[in-house]
Design an enzyme around this catalytic site. Structure first.
Site: not given
Lengths: 464, 464, 464, 464
Positions: B29, B162, B283, B289, B291, B296, B328
């Protein structure tokens, strides 16, 4: 100039087409939210009183409403109330019945509220009750563990790590580990209750209301110490349900751990405990079988409780403000987890009273497996050997025992001294399991003194 | 008579075969628990001081150990420490290095403790820190919302249910809904902290120790208000991690909801907000674009945070007492959720400062959609029309508007009075969005007065 | 008239502000998607050849590109490639390096593709490889079970239901149950592979491309039997990942079940099997311990594998078309589950070779517990007693045995006949465990004949 | 010498204590497994015929049993059958009723089988039916998408990535993306069906039976192409249920994605589609509201479907061989997911027929947002400019447009040529959305030709 009237729904004014039967049946919630009737009615009563207080209902009207609601509650409880799926939900079913009973006054009840804040209220009232119910059951279960811990006080058994015998412990110590887990569950539920216990009514659909409502009055009527601070948050908040579901998850996980132990312990191999016949079932084909069904079912039910938590988190993910119909999917997982956990707790409380531990077998189980090896190492530490060396010395002694098919307790002093000259006659005191157990006397340890202290404290805390 | 020495592991005394490389690498670990070094060292220091206090270490020995541990910490932080996977974990890596540095004294450090209580301690210290870190970030984020709420105070936008325009609200009211959510997250974390903040050290492998340890001293040294009450429970308890993961889950769900709104609002269709270029990417193929990547990603990261909660609950299901190696598997989900949530909060704090709301477009958005229909209904209620009738009347008015492609505000008094004779000239006050917003003045409502009150309270609570 | 050039990103033309360091680090994926380099390069090579084929690259250009990509692959594999986080992901890191190596030709590589279809391609190539890898490991594991089934053929043990001894079975029969589970896992993965094995390249960002690409050529180059049918679906489809994660989930669940049995069987109470020292570890405090760490860890790792499935499902919930940045969160859970399952399988394959079953103890375990009671019932059925009556008769015989502390086999014929007159001398044939086992000879049963048939078939199917 | 008879349960011979009412109610499954009656009866009929065939039932007995079972089926279907919770489950309720009807013959029915293989059979028969039902619904839904794709063929809309307008696509292309998703769902269910379609009966409780059963006969009677190969596996295998639940998960996730789009598209901001009134509901307080309840509910129901998958995986984790009572927890999640998904599909099929897309608004939406910028870049590529340079050039053109509040289509040739001299008059062909859409003509692209091809293929595949 009036346009043709809308459809026959409480909201149908602007609609020109009847709801499709498929859509109606798909979106109806009455088959599961009917169980909220008690909370819905309590909320409506408080709301009506408040409307009267601010002058939007007359004294006569509020009386009619309160009587009508009481009559409806009686009908529901005597199974004479007819629920109508086309009225969608419990709120509309009750309101409609009220209007049919008391006429115009009933048409005034929905003043200054929306189903959005109404259902939030119902669920908070419901979960407040459920939480108190679970708290009481958790206390009962703790009492069951405490009673067993007292009954079997003094019985020694192997403590396990990795399901390997590790060190001898008191059975009572083992049982009180569960007392601690359920104590934390109570604490978590109590914390959750503080976030449940907030009045959402008065938030309207999302933006509050223009009518001069008195939210503090309603809060007092319904026993809420706080009113919600933001109407948009109040109608879309399902945090308290997630928190409740997560608390349920841990309770059921704790139950699953104890259930696993009961299944192990009642196997022929362990044979540590006998579960009373009344909690077991047999086999339709194997006449000799006696199966620990209850613990198995309780263990298995952790699946649904965790699944319900995942379900609601998934529903909430990525939902924009404020109320969205997705939120209707909050109820069934919450009901199911509340029911599952409370029934699991209740059956476990009973089952605890049907456990008989096999004192003799528990005792024998500590005789083999070098279970006091750590005591030998700590003995050497007290003789001033650094722990790492002590550990290695004992490791060799154990290897020697395995090779010679002996237990540590069966080694002669001479044999023991081949591993470390510091070993003396007094070593046999700590190699025995009783000495071993009782030496672990620090707080939280397994010595009789420490466990009795813990037990007494638990009894006090539980009011026994 | 001594048998052949065991294998070269801290626990190797009784073993006759070296660990298989596959098993060694599978069970190591160190690659993830190395990040606990700081907590492991702090715990060891306190433990060493206690051992000295009870006479199991000399003054010289404890000095050596403290110096050695300090040196190791420095080496780790300057990246000169060599972690050895064959030593399995952070505990053994540090202890081995200590023995190499200070010799016999180092071999005494592991006296009266086990890796089972040691790792429980490390994780509690780690999560105490992480919780405080998250609490601070949550407060920062709340400040960001409060700052926006103040900056845009007075801007009106549609409130949605809604995802349909429902009623006009203040943008500040909408933003403060998130203030409330993160306030609850803080409360939940604080509650969780109380269950984190318990000292497990002294529980040994599962049964305590026979050595005369002073747990209260260690607790004081490490700032724990409580010591654990049952050693078996203490080494197998992972509740505090589950509770932490669940709290993280709700934080990230809240972030996902706001992220969803940012994605919606920065679409060409909504165009409510502009996210600063520095938080967006373009993009590789579409040159035009821009974004909203950060929201997101934050929304998407709710997946891993919920997945981590699921992971740990699954690990715990059905585990018998006490420590099992399955445990663990607790660390990576906890580390990942703590990192994910803290990074998401941090980037969101920055991003809030890069939001520009389009005041004009928000305002226009309230002009259409009969968004003050509820106000008209409540107007009628004040004129003594039962709410249900008022609702139906307004529904018809809306249907009329749709048929005639008009807004409610554009109806003449004459037209309005065809739906209800009680309508008078003063109706236009409440049909306007500003009048509508400001009429919702009860606690938690969206009126400027109510929101300003909430805003001021929030600023006070945050110490602004 | 030109505006100031955009920022220095492959997509930076329209941007006026540099990406914030926080956003850059938050959104970078290079630290985990770098492991896709091999697939990214393979995809780029096929794409470049296709571009040459349709005339968008010259012969010289495609040669430069192929050489450049090969050089980059070599650099990455020899750890001399420098990954740059500010280039966001593996695609941009490789493309940028290519441009630096081969200039203008490199700038043409991204023609007619987008990162959206490129990453979908990479993940499909990766999962195709991983699936084949898992299939091979599953076959290895099956071989391990088959080898054990052959080695221990003839050894009888108790079969369990509810962890209670139920009926005697061949150990080989028990082991071959796992052969069946992993056979299904292979079938599921093979089915999943069909949906993985579809070429998405050519879908562009979401809408395809206006350039005259030859998708079938690329599909042939990369060994895809199918090309995707809808570009919008192709860039947003993560079904094949979910399906892979679900298949992984069941594999790990199967492993968790066998691990549970290993943990039980290597307890002192069962003592059915000895796990070789090389797969166990000891305790840092208890010198005598030998712990079944590998099965415990394998069992525990079912948590993360299920958590990863949950994570990706949560990511996908409610995402609109087509590509959204949330989808970047697909990779880490997929990588982690693929790694976890393949490492768990590999270590289990090794561990199987280190199991020694205790033939004697397994045999003894069938001697008690009325384990052939069902045989007695079926014996009575053959004597024409309706099954329900037979079951009741045997139930009474068992109750009699419990009361008199006898086993069924120890009852005299006279005693047996007190329960049913139809019992004759031949009853002792079926009361013995060997007779019992071998009587269950229908397909799928535990008789030596049936199990040998199953074993032989398994060996044939595995090509042994 | 006979001991006192056991308790009055089918398995009660050895028991001395009646089942506790709490345990009985906790463990009863009749309230949910009663819905399996049809499958239980079909299985019993086949089993009885087989028992007759091998001589364990006479011709008269099998006739009695078949008639009795048929009568019971009729009673259940006409609601005259009385289910008794104390008989635990559907199997015992039917068997007991049969015995009451036909006496001794009925007591022979349970010969050579156990509830363990019986319930496995029932669930496989049930899921075979459900899978076929879902396959049919999925085909209906695909037909709905195909019908819309044909109705609106030619309508252009913005394709989105990151919820930003990216490139123009045909609405039909967008709709057919869902056709593809549901096609994969069908493929997955069909694959799952192969693993469902295996006969477990004959496995007994876990070890098969000593009676000379004919499993192949039963398989033929019930239409199973395969019989299970290992009795222990057969009674503990729930893989086919997990696989079914995972397939349901993806179906509902796909539905959630389309639902999200419907919610977005029916918002006032998008206004792309009108959902027929018959699928919407209004508000109890806001008279103007028309809410997209069905898509919201469908989206929300992804929570429970994923939760059910998690629930069953949790149940299975770490269960040893073979049957354990935990497995009773398999049914409710499976029933719930099957019901939820089939109802969601059915209501969606209807709802598709109630969608009216706003052609005009969809068209307008492509006019702004530089949605053909990629076309300009690919135009430059065709003029031999390397793609990366082309991308940068167009990026600058877009930045120029933003600064000057123009669309690309509104730039003069002169303006365009300031960014690249290669631009010529023919550029305007591809800057228009129609030219843009139709240029993307490779397989899977959005050009009318490509989409018509996909549409025609879909219609053929669906038999339209």
């Amino acid at each position: 100039m009036k346009t043709k009237a809308g459809i026959n729904k409480p909201w149908g004014g602007r609609f020109t087409e009847k709801t499709s039967p498929a859509a109606e049946s798909f979106s109806a919630s009455i088959h599961f939210d009917m169980r909220l009737y008690r909370y819905d009615i309590a909320g409506s009563k408080a709301h009506a009183k408040m409307l009267a207080r601010i002058g939007l209902l007359s004294g006569a009207e509020v009386e009619q409403i309160l009587d009508g609601l009481a009559a409806i509650e009686t009908e529901i409880e005597s199974n004479t109330f007819v629920f109508r799926p086309e009225l969608e939900d419990i709120h509309m079913n009750i309101e409609k019945a009220l209007v049919e009973k008391v006429g115009a006054a009933g048409e005034k009840l929905h003043t200054a509220r929306s189903r959005n804040d109404q259902v939030a209220l119902d669920m908070r009232l419901y979960l407040r009750d459920e939480s108190h119910h679970l708290l009481a059951l958790l206390a009962e279960l703790q009492k069951g563990f405490v009673a067993l811990a007292r009954e079997y006080f003094g019985v020694i058994m192997p403590g396990y790590t990795h399901l390997q015998r590790a060190q001898p412990v008191l059975l009572s110590h083992h049982l009180l580990a569960y007392y601690e887990m359920f104590a934390r569950d109570k604490a978590r539920l109590s914390d959750c209750l503080q976030r449940i216990n907030v009045l959402p009514l008065g938030s309207g659909a999302l933006a509050g209301t223009s009518l001069p409502i008195d939210r503090d009055f309603v809060a007092r009527e319904l026993g809420f110490p706080l009113v919600s601070a933001n109407s948009m948050d109040a109608v879309s908040d399902r945090d308290f349900m997630v928190e409740f579901l997560a608390a349920c998850g841990l309770i059921q996980i704790h139950l699953s751990r104890f259930s696993e132990e009961l299944v192990l312990w009642s196997s022929q191999e362990f044979n540590f405990v006998e579960i009373a016949d009344r909690f077991c079932t047999g086999s339709s084909i194997m006449p000799q079988k006696k199966n620990p069904d209850i613990p198995e079912l309780v263990r298995g039910k952790s699946g649904r409780v965790i699944g319900n938590l995942m379900a609601l988190l998934t529903v909430l993910k990525g939902l924009p403000m404020s109320y969205n119909r997705d939120l209707q999917e909050d109820k069934e997982p919450v009901f199911d987890s509340a029911d599952t956990v409370s029934r699991s707790l209740a059956v476990m409380v009973e089952l605890l009273s049907g456990l008989s531990f096999n004192r003799e077998i528990l005792g024998h189980a500590t005789e083999r497996g070098f279970i006091t090896a750590t005591d030998l190492a700590e003995y050497l530490v007290r003789k001033n050997i650094p722990f790492r060396q002590a550990h290695a010395i004992v490791g060799q002694a154990v290897a020697y025992c395995i090779a010679n098919k002996k237990e540590l307790t069966a080694l002669s002093l001479e044999e023991l001294r081949t591993f470390s000259e510091t070993v003396a006659e007094d070593v046999y005191e700590i190699l025995g399991v009783e000495g071993s157990v009782n030496s672990r006397a620090a707080a939280g340890g397994t010595a009789s003194t420490a466990v009795m202290q813990a037990l007494t404290k638990a009894e006090t805390d539980l009011g026994i």
